[in-house]
Write an enzyme that holds these catalytic residues in place. Structure first.
Site, mmCIF file in Angstrom:
data_model
loop_
_atom_site.group_PDB
_atom_site.id
_atom_site.type_symbol
_atom_site.label_atom_id
_atom_site.label_comp_id
_atom_site.label_asym_id
_atom_site.label_seq_id
_atom_site.Cartn_x
_atom_site.Cartn_y
_atom_site.Cartn_z
ATOM 1 N N ASP A 279 -5.845 -3.425 -2.335
ATOM 2 C CA ASP A 279 -4.571 -2.963 -1.354
ATOM 3 C C ASP A 279 -4.093 -4.463 -0.876
ATOM 4 O O ASP A 279 -4.677 -5.200 -0.329
ATOM 5 C CB ASP A 279 -4.857 -1.763 -0.228
ATOM 6 C CG ASP A 279 -4.476 -1.576 0.898
ATOM 7 O OD1 ASP A 279 -3.151 -2.222 0.653
ATOM 8 O OD2 ASP A 279 -4.758 -0.181 0.911
ATOM 9 N N SER B 23 0.689 -1.365 0.494
ATOM 10 C CA SER B 23 -0.085 0.224 -0.068
ATOM 11 C C SER B 23 0.882 1.074 -0.234
ATOM 12 O O SER B 23 1.836 1.050 -1.133
ATOM 13 C CB SER B 23 -1.140 -0.308 0.872
ATOM 14 O OG SER B 23 -1.916 0.721 0.962
#
Length: 327
Positions: free
Chosen positions: A163, A46
């Site tokens: 993510d 991320s």
């Protein structure tokens, strides 16, 4: 008598997920650079993938810090794609984000990076961890930062990725598998604290000239403006104005401290990641934990405080790092 020469450690840095809290990674890198600790491998999930990709590409982080501090965040917020067709897929369509990432990192492939990098993403259909180490860095980072329900999933080959923090919020094991013999991890996935942040300003050395930094920041803001100018907001804001008028009549009945939908969605994800992060962090030799629990995951306006916390936490761990490196 045989003399055995001690092998040089290969240092790996694992930068975890955490949205705005992950800007602390910039401070971590600054402290390590200032101390002369070289990084041989990087893994990121991320926001950690974004910061790690910049450092792996440029070999420095001072310019990136000044870019982050100099960005007009009100304008940047308008990169939310207003096309209502995409709302059922995710609030933010990735094309504008891709253009922004290109402006920050550059259009580079993994093979062109100065430091080997592994980016972590999640296959939304299978739940599998996807480790990306080849091809376009921009596409990999774009997938890794695609927070569920906020960003549209990124099509990557036959997969749809979101993510990386969902399955691996602190990718320490990944950077060790890359060849690192000593792993430093930065974990910013923490429980939220109910207190205001107190920040003590400290001067840090600059590796890049101020004139060059200013030029880079102005260039980035110029590119952001061009991206925004190409977007068509007319129809969206007409619909939004109608919705806003109706909503305002009911808003008075809601506690103003009630978290908004974006905070609820993202905070829910990171609450689930909290326990996973603690387990993954155990695979590192050193874990740096900046005190950023007081930041909400969308508090990008507190970027300076997050960076400072990363710098301070790393400096506290430097004696332990040197001790373990030399042992």
């Amino acid at each position: 008598m045989r003399i055995f020469k001690k092998k040089k450690l290969k240092i790996g840095l694992a930068l975890g997920s955490g949205a705005a809290r992950g800007l602390a990674h910039i401070g971590v890198l600054k402290a390590l650079i200032e101390e002369g600790i070289s990084i041989d491998y990087i893994s990121g999930s991320s926001i950690g993938a974004l910061v790690g990709a910049y450092f792996a590409s440029k070999g420095e982080v001072t310019t990136f810090e000044e870019m982050i501090l100099g960005i007009d965040w009100k304008k940047l917020a308008r990169l939310i794609d207003p096309n209502l067709i995409f709302m059922l897929k995710g609030l933010i369509h990735g094309q504008k984000i891709k253009e922004l990432l290109q402006a920050i990192i550059g259009d580079v492939d993994f093979k062109d990076l100065k430091i080997p990098l592994a980016v972590v993403a999640t296959d939304i259909n299978t739940g599998e961890e996807v480790i990306i180490k080849e091809g376009s860095v921009i596409e990999a980072v774009r997938a890794s930062i695609s927070m569920p329900a906020i960003f549209m999933p990124v099509k990557y080959g036959r997969r749809f990725l979101i993510d990386g923090g969902v399955v691996n919020p602190v990718p320490a094991g990944i950077v060790r598998n890359m060849g690192a013999t000593f792993v430093i991890a930065c974990n910013v996935t923490q429980k939220l604290k109910n207190k205001r942040m107190q920040v003590h300003k400290k001067k840090t050395s600059k590796l890049i000239s101020k004139s060059q930094v200013k030029k880079d920041v102005n260039s980035l803001n110029g590119r952001v403006n061009k991206i925004i100018q190409k977007m068509n907001f007319k129809d969206f804001w007409k619909v939004f104005a109608t919705f806003q008028g109706k909503a305002q009549n009911k808003a008075k009945r809601i506690d103003p401290n009630t978290p908004n939908i974006f905070e609820v969605l993202i905070q829910s994800v990171y609450l689930m990641e909290y326990e996973i992060a603690k387990l993954k962090a155990k695979e590192a030799d050193i874990v740096i934990t900046p005190d950023v629990g007081i930041l909400k995951v969308l508090d990008f306006y507190h970027r300076k405080e997050a960076i400072t916390k990363g710098l301070e936490a790393t400096k506290r761990m430097l004696p332990n790092i040197h001790k373990l490196i030399k042992s």
